[in-house]
Design an enzyme around this catalytic site. Structure first.
Site, short mmCIF file in Angstrom:
data_model
loop_
_atom_site.label_atom_id
_atom_site.label_comp_id
_atom_site.label_asym_id
_atom_site.label_seq_id
_atom_site.Cartn_x
_atom_site.Cartn_y
_atom_site.Cartn_z
N GLU A 85 0.84 -1.21 0.00
CA GLU A 85 0.00 0.00 0.00
C GLU A 85 0.87 1.26 0.00
O GLU A 85 1.73 1.44 0.87
CB GLU A 85 -0.95 -0.01 1.20
N LYS A 264 -7.95 -1.48 10.80
CA LYS A 264 -7.29 -1.88 9.54
C LYS A 264 -6.06 -0.99 9.32
O LYS A 264 -4.99 -1.44 8.93
CB LYS A 264 -8.27 -1.77 8.36
N ASP A 280 4.10 -14.54 11.33
CA ASP A 280 2.83 -15.00 10.76
C ASP A 280 1.77 -13.89 10.92
O ASP A 280 1.18 -13.73 11.99
CB ASP A 280 2.41 -16.27 11.52
#
Ligand code: MEV
Length: 424
Positions: A85, A264, A280
């Site tokens: 992004e 987010k 992870d």
């Protein structure tokens, strides 16, 4: 033509590519070439990547960037980030610089306990199950001795095993609830191996083991990071900015639609560092969002206060991270990231990652309550559009200048690009 295949995993890499190319692509040669373009010329390195997963046919690149000027508990860091992004690294860098002159980030690990469960069905009476569990408990721990030996030497291992009666939620459902300290490793393999050994030892005729698996919900593997300064230090229109910023956080505490987007934005920073260090990110994502919903309503992971002229902004987030084991030592760039971070322990990495998440949220909220995010986003996006259009360096320079004070939309960029190209 059929698009199913058997024995695919036994094909050589070339056979897999040939089959895919002829089955799915109008231009098979171009498809093959694209896949090959991303192979590493260093055959050993490519083999390493091939073997991370099954059926590898190429590598999928993500940009690897760095955000300098993070000061965390008085120590300087350059934080590596793997993310696609456009604005994430730029935002982290700007915010790190901003807080570097206002005391930096203060962080602390609250707890590091991880959890695993053996889920089982038992139809008999509770008292005899309890008696059986109490009798066998030390044998359950003993059954993991060989697995936990090294971890125990490092100060970790199994903390406790509890028997939990879950029959109020599901008929005959019980579990062994096992807590772990996994020190510098994320510990997924370690925990799962222990749980399977425990389940084997625990099994008897009237106990039906359903499954043994770690939980990615780790509300007791928690870290917090904060920044604070006087209101005046916040810069232009400080009081107005602080008030709106505070309101933005309050909204994310009561409105789940906003909270998800708010979080987010936090995960933009968190995932990028988690990926760059070979950790992870799916586990981290799952755990963070579950924590955000722990009170029954999904909420912001960050909080803010304004009191006695002091602006304070903080995050509390569960993070299961490792700095040894897994990909952290295997992926050359993950190794490099950890060295850039001055070889942190897992606890230190938790604090660095939390600071990156807080920085990202600060950047997003600062933009949202002032200029809006599109201004910054679209400037970065312009670069992507220009690359997509195949603009030369000279054309890029002209178009970036042209859009300096103009809203960036895809169509407007294409239109101006065509004009610039015709002129040339
Ligand atoms: C975009 O990736 C993230 C933001 O939407 C986060 C937010 O709204 O807080 C900008």
């Amino acid at each position: 033509m059929t698009k199913t295949v058997s024995g695919f995993s036994k094909f050589t890499k070339q056979q897999k590519i040939d089959w895919l190319a002829k089955t799915f692509f109008a231009d098979a040669e171009t498809a093959k070439k694209t896949l090959q373009t991303y192979w590493n010329k260093d055959e050993q390195l490519q083999k390493l990547h091939d073997e991370f997963i099954e059926n590898t046919i190429s590598n999928f690149y993500l940009p690897y960037g760095v955000a300098p000027n993070f000061i965390i508990n008085g120590k300087d860091y350059v934080i590596p980030m793997a993310v696609e992004e456009s604005s994430v690294v730029a935002a982290a860098s700007l915010v790190a610089k901003f807080w570097s002159t206002r005391g930096g980030f203060k962080t602390k690990v609250i707890s590091t306990t991880k959890i695993g469960q053996v889920h089982f069905i038992y139809e008999g009476d509770t008292a005899s199950l309890k008696t059986y569990f109490n009798k066998i408990k030390s044998r359950l721990i003993g059954a993991t001795d060989a697995i936990t030996k090294n971890m125990r030497k490092r100060g970790g291992g199994i903390l406790d095993i509890e028997l939990r009666d879950k029959t109020a939620n599901l008929e005959n459902y019980h579990q062994l609830y096992v807590t772990f300290e996994t020190m510098d490793s994320m510990g997924a393999n370690f925990i799962n191996s222990c749980l399977e050994a425990i389940a084997r030892e625990f099994r008897k005729d009237d106990i039906e083991i359903v499954m043994s698996i770690l939980s990615n919900y780790i509300p007791e593997c928690l870290v917090m990071a904060e920044v604070s300064c006087t209101i005046e230090e916040l810069g232009e229109n400080a009081a107005e900015f602080a008030k709106k910023f505070y309101q933005a956080v309050q909204i994310a505490k009561v409105e789940p639609y906003r909270a998800v987007t708010h979080n987010k934005g936090i995960m933009n920073g968190i995932d990028a560092v988690v990926l760059a260090t070979g950790n992870d990110f799916r586990a981290v994502e799952a755990g963070a969002h579950a924590y955000a919903g722990r009170d029954g309503q999904y909420k912001s992971l960050t909080d803010c206060s304004i009191s006695d002229g002091i602006f304070r902004f903080w995050i509390e987030i569960p993070l299961a991270l490792g700095t040894v084991g897994g990909l952290t030592g295997l992926h050359p760039l993950a190794r490099l990231s950890l060295e850039m971070l001055q070889k942190p322990s897992a606890k230190e990495l938790m604090q660095i990652v939390a600071a990156a998440g807080l920085a990202q949220n600060f950047a997003a909220l600062r933009a949202l309550v002032t200029t809006g995010i599109q201004q910054g986003h679209m400037k970065m996006h312009l670069q992507n559009i220009l690359n997509q259009l195949g603009a030369s360096e000279d054309e890029k320079e002209q178009l970036i200048l042209l859009f300096k004070n103009r809203p960036v939309t895809y169509n407007a960029v294409v239109e101006e690009f065509q004009k610039v190209r015709i002129k040339a």
